[in-house]
Write a protein that holds these residues in place. Structure first.
Motif, PDB file in Angstrom:
ATOM      1  N   PRO A  78      -2.370  -1.446 -10.112  1.00 25.95           N
ATOM      2  CA  PRO A  78      -2.840  -1.313  -8.725  1.00 25.95           C
ATOM      3  C   PRO A  78      -4.248  -0.737  -8.632  1.00 25.95           C
ATOM      4  O   PRO A  78      -4.703  -0.039  -9.536  1.00 25.95           O
ATOM      5  CB  PRO A  78      -1.821  -0.335  -8.122  1.00 25.95           C
ATOM      6  N   LYS A  79      -4.910  -1.058  -7.541  1.00 22.40           N
ATOM      7  CA  LYS A  79      -6.217  -0.477  -7.248  1.00 22.40           C
ATOM      8  C   LYS A  79      -5.981   0.930  -6.694  1.00 22.40           C
ATOM      9  O   LYS A  79      -5.260   1.103  -5.710  1.00 22.40           O
ATOM     10  CB  LYS A  79      -6.971  -1.319  -6.224  1.00 22.40           C
ATOM     11  N   ILE A  80      -6.584   1.919  -7.327  1.00 27.95           N
ATOM     12  CA  ILE A  80      -6.387   3.313  -6.934  1.00 27.95           C
ATOM     13  C   ILE A  80      -7.707   3.893  -6.449  1.00 27.95           C
ATOM     14  O   ILE A  80      -8.743   3.733  -7.105  1.00 27.95           O
ATOM     15  CB  ILE A  80      -5.853   4.150  -8.112  1.00 27.95           C
ATOM     16  N   ILE A  81      -7.654   4.560  -5.309  1.00 21.88           N
ATOM     17  CA  ILE A  81      -8.828   5.253  -4.771  1.00 21.88           C
ATOM     18  C   ILE A  81      -8.494   6.733  -4.628  1.00 21.88           C
ATOM     19  O   ILE A  81      -7.466   7.098  -4.045  1.00 21.88           O
ATOM     20  CB  ILE A  81      -9.252   4.665  -3.413  1.00 21.88           C
ATOM     21  N   LEU A  82      -9.349   7.581  -5.155  1.00 26.59           N
ATOM     22  CA  LEU A  82      -9.175   9.029  -5.055  1.00 26.59           C
ATOM     23  C   LEU A  82      -9.955   9.554  -3.859  1.00 26.59           C
ATOM     24  O   LEU A  82     -11.045   9.067  -3.547  1.00 26.59           O
ATOM     25  CB  LEU A  82      -9.662   9.720  -6.331  1.00 26.59           C
ATOM     26  N   ASP A 129       0.175  -2.506  -4.729  1.00 25.50           N
ATOM     27  CA  ASP A 129      -1.046  -3.163  -5.184  1.00 25.50           C
ATOM     28  C   ASP A 129      -2.245  -2.256  -4.959  1.00 25.50           C
ATOM     29  O   ASP A 129      -3.313  -2.457  -5.538  1.00 25.50           O
ATOM     30  CB  ASP A 129      -1.267  -4.463  -4.400  1.00 25.50           C
ATOM     31  N   PHE A 130      -2.028  -1.261  -4.082  1.00 23.27           N
ATOM     32  CA  PHE A 130      -3.123  -0.404  -3.630  1.00 23.27           C
ATOM     33  C   PHE A 130      -2.572   0.998  -3.381  1.00 23.27           C
ATOM     34  O   PHE A 130      -1.503   1.149  -2.776  1.00 23.27           O
ATOM     35  CB  PHE A 130      -3.732  -0.985  -2.353  1.00 23.27           C
ATOM     36  N   ILE A 131      -3.292   2.012  -3.870  1.00 23.45           N
ATOM     37  CA  ILE A 131      -2.863   3.409  -3.726  1.00 23.45           C
ATOM     38  C   ILE A 131      -4.060   4.261  -3.337  1.00 23.45           C
ATOM     39  O   ILE A 131      -5.138   4.133  -3.923  1.00 23.45           O
ATOM     40  CB  ILE A 131      -2.285   3.951  -5.052  1.00 23.45           C
ATOM     41  N   THR A 132      -3.866   5.126  -2.345  1.00 21.01           N
ATOM     42  CA  THR A 132      -4.859   6.170  -2.078  1.00 21.01           C
ATOM     43  C   THR A 132      -4.232   7.493  -2.500  1.00 21.01           C
ATOM     44  O   THR A 132      -3.070   7.770  -2.194  1.00 21.01           O
ATOM     45  CB  THR A 132      -5.270   6.235  -0.595  1.00 21.01           C
ATOM     46  N   TYR A 185       0.849  -1.198   0.000  1.00 23.40           N
ATOM     47  CA  TYR A 185       0.000   0.000   0.000  1.00 23.40           C
ATOM     48  C   TYR A 185       0.880   1.242   0.000  1.00 23.40           C
ATOM     49  O   TYR A 185       1.651   1.479   0.930  1.00 23.40           O
ATOM     50  CB  TYR A 185      -0.923  -0.025   1.229  1.00 23.40           C
ATOM     51  N   SER A 186       0.765   2.039  -1.061  1.00 20.10           N
ATOM     52  CA  SER A 186       1.521   3.288  -1.181  1.00 20.10           C
ATOM     53  C   SER A 186       0.563   4.476  -1.114  1.00 20.10           C
ATOM     54  O   SER A 186      -0.152   4.754  -2.085  1.00 20.10           O
ATOM     55  CB  SER A 186       2.296   3.334  -2.501  1.00 20.10           C
ATOM     56  N   PRO A 187       0.526   5.175   0.020  1.00 14.94           N
ATOM     57  CA  PRO A 187      -0.340   6.348   0.111  1.00 14.94           C
ATOM     58  C   PRO A 187       0.286   7.546  -0.586  1.00 14.94           C
ATOM     59  O   PRO A 187       1.508   7.695  -0.613  1.00 14.94           O
ATOM     60  CB  PRO A 187      -0.443   6.583   1.623  1.00 14.94           C
ATOM     61  N   MET A 188      -0.556   8.385  -1.149  1.00 11.92           N
ATOM     62  CA  MET A 188      -0.112   9.631  -1.754  1.00 11.92           C
ATOM     63  C   MET A 188      -1.001  10.734  -1.210  1.00 11.92           C
ATOM     64  O   MET A 188      -2.227  10.598  -1.202  1.00 11.92           O
ATOM     65  CB  MET A 188      -0.210   9.564  -3.279  1.00 11.92           C
ATOM     66  N   GLY A 189      -0.380  11.817  -0.732  1.00 12.47           N
ATOM     67  CA  GLY A 189      -1.203  12.876  -0.172  1.00 12.47           C
ATOM     68  C   GLY A 189      -0.405  13.952   0.542  1.00 12.47           C
ATOM     69  O   GLY A 189       0.818  14.018   0.436  1.00 12.47           O
ATOM     70  N   ASP A 190      -1.138  14.738   1.298  1.00  6.33           N
ATOM     71  CA  ASP A 190      -0.545  15.893   1.975  1.00  6.33           C
ATOM     72  C   ASP A 190      -0.446  15.654   3.477  1.00  6.33           C
ATOM     73  O   ASP A 190      -0.164  14.538   3.914  1.00  6.33           O
ATOM     74  CB  ASP A 190      -1.367  17.151   1.650  1.00  6.33           C
ATOM     75  N   SER A 191      -0.706  16.693   4.275  1.00  5.26           N
ATOM     76  CA  SER A 191      -0.543  16.593   5.725  1.00  5.26           C
ATOM     77  C   SER A 191      -1.472  15.560   6.359  1.00  5.26           C
ATOM     78  O   SER A 191      -1.134  14.958   7.378  1.00  5.26           O
ATOM     79  CB  SER A 191      -0.769  17.962   6.380  1.00  5.26           C
ATOM     80  N   LEU A 192      -2.633  15.323   5.763  1.00  3.73           N
ATOM     81  CA  LEU A 192      -3.550  14.331   6.330  1.00  3.73           C
ATOM     82  C   LEU A 192      -2.946  12.932   6.237  1.00  3.73           C
ATOM     83  O   LEU A 192      -2.983  12.163   7.199  1.00  3.73           O
ATOM     84  CB  LEU A 192      -4.902  14.369   5.621  1.00  3.73           C
ATOM     85  N   ALA A 193      -2.394  12.614   5.073  1.00  2.00           N
ATOM     86  CA  ALA A 193      -1.764  11.307   4.897  1.00  2.00           C
ATOM     87  C   ALA A 193      -0.524  11.188   5.772  1.00  2.00           C
ATOM     88  O   ALA A 193      -0.182  10.101   6.245  1.00  2.00           O
ATOM     89  CB  ALA A 193      -1.395  11.097   3.434  1.00  2.00           C
ATOM     90  N   GLU A 194       0.134  12.322   6.008  1.00  2.00           N
ATOM     91  CA  GLU A 194       1.321  12.308   6.857  1.00  2.00           C
ATOM     92  C   GLU A 194       0.946  12.113   8.325  1.00  2.00           C
ATOM     93  O   GLU A 194       1.741  11.591   9.101  1.00  2.00           O
ATOM     94  CB  GLU A 194       2.110  13.605   6.670  1.00  2.00           C
ATOM     95  N   ALA A 229     -12.462   0.455  -0.452  1.00  2.00           N
ATOM     96  CA  ALA A 229     -11.384  -0.528  -0.509  1.00  2.00           C
ATOM     97  C   ALA A 229     -11.944  -1.945  -0.409  1.00  2.00           C
ATOM     98  O   ALA A 229     -11.463  -2.861  -1.081  1.00  2.00           O
ATOM     99  CB  ALA A 229     -10.364  -0.271   0.588  1.00  2.00           C
ATOM    100  N   TYR A 230     -12.950  -2.126   0.423  1.00  2.00           N
ATOM    101  CA  TYR A 230     -13.560  -3.446   0.596  1.00  2.00           C
ATOM    102  C   TYR A 230     -14.109  -3.958  -0.730  1.00  2.00           C
ATOM    103  O   TYR A 230     -14.032  -5.150  -1.031  1.00  2.00           O
ATOM    104  CB  TYR A 230     -14.666  -3.376   1.645  1.00  2.00           C
ATOM    105  N   GLU A 231     -14.669  -3.058  -1.509  1.00  2.00           N
ATOM    106  CA  GLU A 231     -15.248  -3.440  -2.799  1.00  2.00           C
ATOM    107  C   GLU A 231     -14.163  -3.802  -3.815  1.00  2.00           C
ATOM    108  O   GLU A 231     -14.291  -4.799  -4.532  1.00  2.00           O
ATOM    109  CB  GLU A 231     -16.105  -2.298  -3.354  1.00  2.00           C
ATOM    110  N   VAL A 232     -13.105  -2.992  -3.876  1.00  6.37           N
ATOM    111  CA  VAL A 232     -12.121  -3.196  -4.941  1.00  6.37           C
ATOM    112  C   VAL A 232     -11.049  -4.234  -4.593  1.00  6.37           C
ATOM    113  O   VAL A 232     -10.385  -4.763  -5.492  1.00  6.37           O
ATOM    114  CB  VAL A 232     -11.429  -1.862  -5.325  1.00  6.37           C
ATOM    115  N   LEU A 233     -10.888  -4.546  -3.315  1.00  7.43           N
ATOM    116  CA  LEU A 233      -9.843  -5.489  -2.907  1.00  7.43           C
ATOM    117  C   LEU A 233     -10.357  -6.897  -2.622  1.00  7.43           C
ATOM    118  O   LEU A 233      -9.594  -7.768  -2.242  1.00  7.43           O
ATOM    119  CB  LEU A 233      -9.116  -4.957  -1.664  1.00  7.43           C
ATOM    120  N   GLN A 234     -11.653  -7.129  -2.791  1.00  5.09           N
ATOM    121  CA  GLN A 234     -12.200  -8.469  -2.555  1.00  5.09           C
ATOM    122  C   GLN A 234     -11.563  -9.478  -3.481  1.00  5.09           C
ATOM    123  O   GLN A 234     -11.351 -10.614  -3.157  1.00  5.09           O
ATOM    124  CB  GLN A 234     -13.712  -8.478  -2.765  1.00  5.09           C
TER     125      GLN A 234
END
Length: 259
Positions: free
Chosen positions: A176-180, A132-135, A66-75, A254-259
């Protein structure tokens, strides 16, 4: 006369015997049919009750990068502890509910940044992590003109978001499964949230709108002046409850796309 009566009696007994035989032979078929229906209902009931468990065991022990991408919230600003930030809570939910062994990578997260100054410069780093998974949670800083390094006007924001998604899909063979994820607590963010939704629709990617976590609420924002692992909190970033709600909202997709 006596012989005729005997023949009639025999015929009568024969008819009775045939009727009894037919009645008896039908019962098992009826019972079998009822039993079959009962078993079908039971199987359906078990399927509903055991669905989550079957999904869990189908992935148990399977590694999920799982590779998160984001700003202060992800940090993690301003969760009280490192494991309370939404990417950590989300990882825990995936492990607990879906059975994966989540390998949380460093990804591309940095406070006060956006697509232009964090996502795009770190695309090769993300590819090297083989996620495999990215937010992908940007837009909050991209819309602020005062943040010159992060700012993207709406047109450029859409182009950059599309570019990032296309680059990752083109350079990662495992697709990878990507969620925006939409923006956080900006009153003028509707245009950027709409762009995120639009790009998600165009690229067939799920979008998590977190407006309900912050809009007209104070219980999900950190009280100003509380010491956290990243410093003293303000009254704008999410607190532990806010991070948890963000994680729960993302997990629904995530539950829907990672089943």
């Amino acid at each position: 006369m006596k012989k005729r009566l005997m023949l009639i009696a025999l015929a009568f007994l024969l008819i009775i015997g045939v009727l009894l035989y037919l009645q008896h032979s039908k019962k098992p078929a009826v019972n079998a049919n009822i039993s079959e229906k009962a078993n079908g209902l039971e199987e359906k009931k078990l399927t509903e009750e055991e669905k989550e468990k079957r999904i869990y065991y189908s992935h148990k022990g399977e590694e999920l990068n799982y590779s998160p991408m984001g700003d202060s919230l992800a940090e993690g600003y301003y969760a009280s502890e490192h494991n309370k930030r939404y990417v950590e809570v989300l990882s825990q939910l995936i492990e607990e509910k879906l059975g994966y062994d989540v390998q949380l990578k460093s990804g591309a997260v940095k406070r006060g940044t956006g697509l232009k100054d964090t996502a795009i410069p770190n695309l090769d780093k993300i590819v090297s992590e083989q996620p495999d998974f990215i937010t992908m949670e940007f837009g909050t800083n991209d819309l602020k003109q005062k943040k010159k390094n992060a700012y993207s006007n709406p047109e450029d924001f859409k182009k950059r978001l599309t570019y990032v998604i296309d680059y990752l899909n083109d350079h990662l063979s495992n697709k990878p499964k990507i969620i925006l994820v939409t923006t956080w607590a900006r009153e003028n963010s509707l245009a950027y949230d709409a762009i995120i939704e639009e790009v998600g629709q165009e690229k067939n990617l799920p979008v998590v709108n977190i407006e309900s976590v912050w809009q007209n609420r104070t219980d999900t924002r950190g009280t100003k002046g509380i010491q956290t692992y990243l410093g003293v909190s303000d009254d704008w970033h999410p607190n532990d409850k806010g991070h948890k709600e963000i994680a729960n909202a993302i997990f629904q997709k995530a539950y829907e796309v990672l089943q």
